[in-house]
Design a protein around this motif. Structure first.
Motif, PDB file in Angstrom:
ATOM      1  N   ASP A  26      69.958  53.901  -5.914  1.00  0.00           N
ATOM      2  CA  ASP A  26      71.853  53.004  -5.435  1.00  0.00           C
ATOM      3  C   ASP A  26      72.033  53.427  -5.357  1.00  0.00           C
ATOM      4  O   ASP A  26      73.365  53.576  -4.269  1.00  0.00           O
ATOM      5  N   SER A  27      73.221  53.849  -7.151  1.00  0.00           N
ATOM      6  CA  SER A  27      74.226  54.549  -7.359  1.00  0.00           C
ATOM      7  C   SER A  27      74.196  56.302  -6.158  1.00  0.00           C
ATOM      8  O   SER A  27      75.346  56.853  -5.988  1.00  0.00           O
ATOM      9  N   ALA A  28      72.293  56.841  -5.899  1.00  0.00           N
ATOM     10  CA  ALA A  28      72.889  57.784  -5.091  1.00  0.00           C
ATOM     11  C   ALA A  28      73.637  58.077  -3.952  1.00  0.00           C
ATOM     12  O   ALA A  28      74.428  58.587  -3.583  1.00  0.00           O
ATOM     13  N   GLN A  29      72.289  56.612  -3.277  1.00  0.00           N
ATOM     14  CA  GLN A  29      73.373  56.137  -2.092  1.00  0.00           C
ATOM     15  C   GLN A  29      74.814  55.801  -1.935  1.00  0.00           C
ATOM     16  O   GLN A  29      75.561  56.365  -1.220  1.00  0.00           O
ATOM     17  N   HIS A  35      81.068  60.956  -0.356  1.00  0.00           N
ATOM     18  CA  HIS A  35      80.739  61.869   0.384  1.00  0.00           C
ATOM     19  C   HIS A  35      81.014  61.718   2.054  1.00  0.00           C
ATOM     20  O   HIS A  35      81.224  62.945   2.443  1.00  0.00           O
ATOM     21  N   LEU A  36      80.319  61.039   2.420  1.00  0.00           N
ATOM     22  CA  LEU A  36      80.712  61.294   3.828  1.00  0.00           C
ATOM     23  C   LEU A  36      81.595  60.627   4.523  1.00  0.00           C
ATOM     24  O   LEU A  36      82.438  61.123   5.419  1.00  0.00           O
ATOM     25  N   VAL A  37      82.315  59.796   3.758  1.00  0.00           N
ATOM     26  CA  VAL A  37      83.526  59.175   4.189  1.00  0.00           C
ATOM     27  C   VAL A  37      84.865  60.114   3.957  1.00  0.00           C
ATOM     28  O   VAL A  37      85.343  60.514   4.878  1.00  0.00           O
ATOM     29  N   ALA A  38      84.623  61.213   3.115  1.00  0.00           N
ATOM     30  CA  ALA A  38      85.120  61.582   2.864  1.00  0.00           C
ATOM     31  C   ALA A  38      84.811  63.608   3.213  1.00  0.00           C
ATOM     32  O   ALA A  38      85.737  64.802   3.393  1.00  0.00           O
ATOM     33  N   LYS A  39      83.918  63.468   4.374  1.00  0.00           N
ATOM     34  CA  LYS A  39      83.493  63.973   5.529  1.00  0.00           C
ATOM     35  C   LYS A  39      82.729  65.409   4.909  1.00  0.00           C
ATOM     36  O   LYS A  39      82.801  67.116   5.248  1.00  0.00           O
ATOM     37  N   ARG A  40      82.688  65.071   3.466  1.00  0.00           N
ATOM     38  CA  ARG A  40      81.776  66.591   2.941  1.00  0.00           C
ATOM     39  C   ARG A  40      80.455  66.571   3.073  1.00  0.00           C
ATOM     40  O   ARG A  40      79.756  67.655   3.999  1.00  0.00           O
ATOM     41  N   LEU A  41      79.584  65.568   4.170  1.00  0.00           N
ATOM     42  CA  LEU A  41      78.628  65.323   4.681  1.00  0.00           C
ATOM     43  C   LEU A  41      78.789  64.727   5.787  1.00  0.00           C
ATOM     44  O   LEU A  41      79.674  63.627   6.284  1.00  0.00           O
ATOM     45  N   ASP A  42      77.957  65.269   7.648  1.00  0.00           N
ATOM     46  CA  ASP A  42      77.619  65.204   8.392  1.00  0.00           C
ATOM     47  C   ASP A  42      76.171  63.736   8.657  1.00  0.00           C
ATOM     48  O   ASP A  42      75.590  63.578   7.703  1.00  0.00           O
ATOM     49  N   PRO A  43      77.044  63.345   9.672  1.00  0.00           N
ATOM     50  CA  PRO A  43      76.286  61.948   8.903  1.00  0.00           C
ATOM     51  C   PRO A  43      74.305  62.088   9.941  1.00  0.00           C
ATOM     52  O   PRO A  43      73.665  61.506   8.458  1.00  0.00           O
ATOM     53  N   SER A  44      74.087  63.741   9.724  1.00  0.00           N
ATOM     54  CA  SER A  44      72.414  63.868   9.682  1.00  0.00           C
ATOM     55  C   SER A  44      72.513  64.047   8.319  1.00  0.00           C
ATOM     56  O   SER A  44      71.432  63.572   7.961  1.00  0.00           O
ATOM     57  N   GLU A  45      73.502  65.371   7.903  1.00  0.00           N
ATOM     58  CA  GLU A  45      72.902  65.588   6.543  1.00  0.00           C
ATOM     59  C   GLU A  45      72.917  64.189   5.457  1.00  0.00           C
ATOM     60  O   GLU A  45      71.837  64.430   4.878  1.00  0.00           O
ATOM     61  N   GLU A  47      71.733  61.173   5.724  1.00  0.00           N
ATOM     62  CA  GLU A  47      70.960  60.812   6.839  1.00  0.00           C
ATOM     63  C   GLU A  47      69.476  61.385   5.780  1.00  0.00           C
ATOM     64  O   GLU A  47      68.813  60.555   4.428  1.00  0.00           O
ATOM     65  N   ARG A  48      69.639  62.489   5.664  1.00  0.00           N
ATOM     66  CA  ARG A  48      68.081  63.338   5.283  1.00  0.00           C
ATOM     67  C   ARG A  48      69.374  63.395   3.448  1.00  0.00           C
ATOM     68  O   ARG A  48      67.841  63.494   3.211  1.00  0.00           O
ATOM     69  N   ARG A  49      70.155  63.399   3.128  1.00  0.00           N
ATOM     70  CA  ARG A  49      70.183  63.349   1.057  1.00  0.00           C
ATOM     71  C   ARG A  49      70.006  62.512   0.832  1.00  0.00           C
ATOM     72  O   ARG A  49      69.343  61.613   0.290  1.00  0.00           O
ATOM     73  N   VAL A  50      69.936  60.455   2.095  1.00  0.00           N
ATOM     74  CA  VAL A  50      69.966  59.521   1.416  1.00  0.00           C
ATOM     75  C   VAL A  50      68.494  59.042   1.617  1.00  0.00           C
ATOM     76  O   VAL A  50      68.098  58.802   0.380  1.00  0.00           O
ATOM     77  N   GLU A  51      67.367  59.860   2.194  1.00  0.00           N
ATOM     78  CA  GLU A  51      66.222  59.710   2.543  1.00  0.00           C
ATOM     79  C   GLU A  51      65.220  60.370   1.201  1.00  0.00           C
ATOM     80  O   GLU A  51      64.313  60.058   1.116  1.00  0.00           O
ATOM     81  N   ALA A  52      66.187  61.922   0.993  1.00  0.00           N
ATOM     82  CA  ALA A  52      65.645  61.801  -0.499  1.00  0.00           C
ATOM     83  C   ALA A  52      65.802  61.753  -1.601  1.00  0.00           C
ATOM     84  O   ALA A  52      64.875  61.801  -1.947  1.00  0.00           O
ATOM     85  N   GLN A  64      69.314  66.996  -7.708  1.00  0.00           N
ATOM     86  CA  GLN A  64      68.840  67.987  -7.195  1.00  0.00           C
ATOM     87  C   GLN A  64      69.993  67.819  -5.669  1.00  0.00           C
ATOM     88  O   GLN A  64      70.092  68.322  -4.950  1.00  0.00           O
ATOM     89  N   ILE A  65      69.771  66.435  -4.953  1.00  0.00           N
ATOM     90  CA  ILE A  65      70.316  66.182  -3.901  1.00  0.00           C
ATOM     91  C   ILE A  65      71.821  66.348  -4.287  1.00  0.00           C
ATOM     92  O   ILE A  65      72.087  66.736  -3.035  1.00  0.00           O
ATOM     93  N   PHE A  66      72.604  66.467  -4.753  1.00  0.00           N
ATOM     94  CA  PHE A  66      74.084  66.815  -5.171  1.00  0.00           C
ATOM     95  C   PHE A  66      74.498  68.124  -5.732  1.00  0.00           C
ATOM     96  O   PHE A  66      75.352  68.484  -6.577  1.00  0.00           O
TER      97      PHE A  66
END
Length: 143
Positions: A26-29, A35-45, A47-52, A64-66
């Motif tokens: 949960d902390s990772a999510q 990072h999504l809000v800060a526009k470092r990640l696009d929505p598809s990236e 989602e991929r990292r949340v699944e990971a 490793q995800i970070f």
């Protein structure tokens, strides 16, 4: 595990890789959402990292995800176990019993000493407390 310059734990080959649970995932999510809000990640990236992160089983998999992201990273608890001495800070039962014996027995012994001249009664709570303290000393490991 050791800490890197930015304060995040690094996984070393000799340290065990500890399992993570729901609070760590949960902390990772939450960190990924920042990072999504800060526009470092696009929505598809994102989602991929949340699944990971949902599939991560160990600290190293989660970190490793970070690996390519700046802070914030997930907050992971310390890998070190607390010392055994700090686990139980409550006083031993015999110490509590000794304090009660003195607190209740001495006033009764003083009253008996004045009322009936039975000054020997003062020795009873003192001897009982000393006996309990000595019993506690013998019960402790290494005594």
């Amino acid at each position: 595990m050791s800490a890197s310059d930015d304060g995040e734990p690094e996984v070393s080959g000799s340290a065990p890789d500890f399992l993570v649970g729901t609070p760590e995932r949960d902390s990772a999510q939450e960190a990924l959402e920042e990072h999504l809000v800060a526009k470092r990640l696009d929505p598809s990236e994102y989602e991929r990292r949340v699944e990971a992160s949902k599939l991560a089983r160990t600290r190293s998999e989660l970190l490793q995800i970070f690996a390519d992201l700046p802070l914030p990273h997930p907050s992971l608890p310390s890998a070190a176990a607390p010392p055994a001495d700090e686990a139980d800070e409550s006083p031993p039962p015999l110490a509590v019993a000794g304090c009660l014996t003195l607190a209740l027995g001495l006033p009764v012994a003083v009253v008996l000493g004045f009322a009936y001249g039975a000054w020997w009664a003062l020795a009873v709570p003192v001897v009982a407390t000393v006996a309990m303290a000595y019993g506690e000393h013998l019960r402790k490991p290494g005594a």
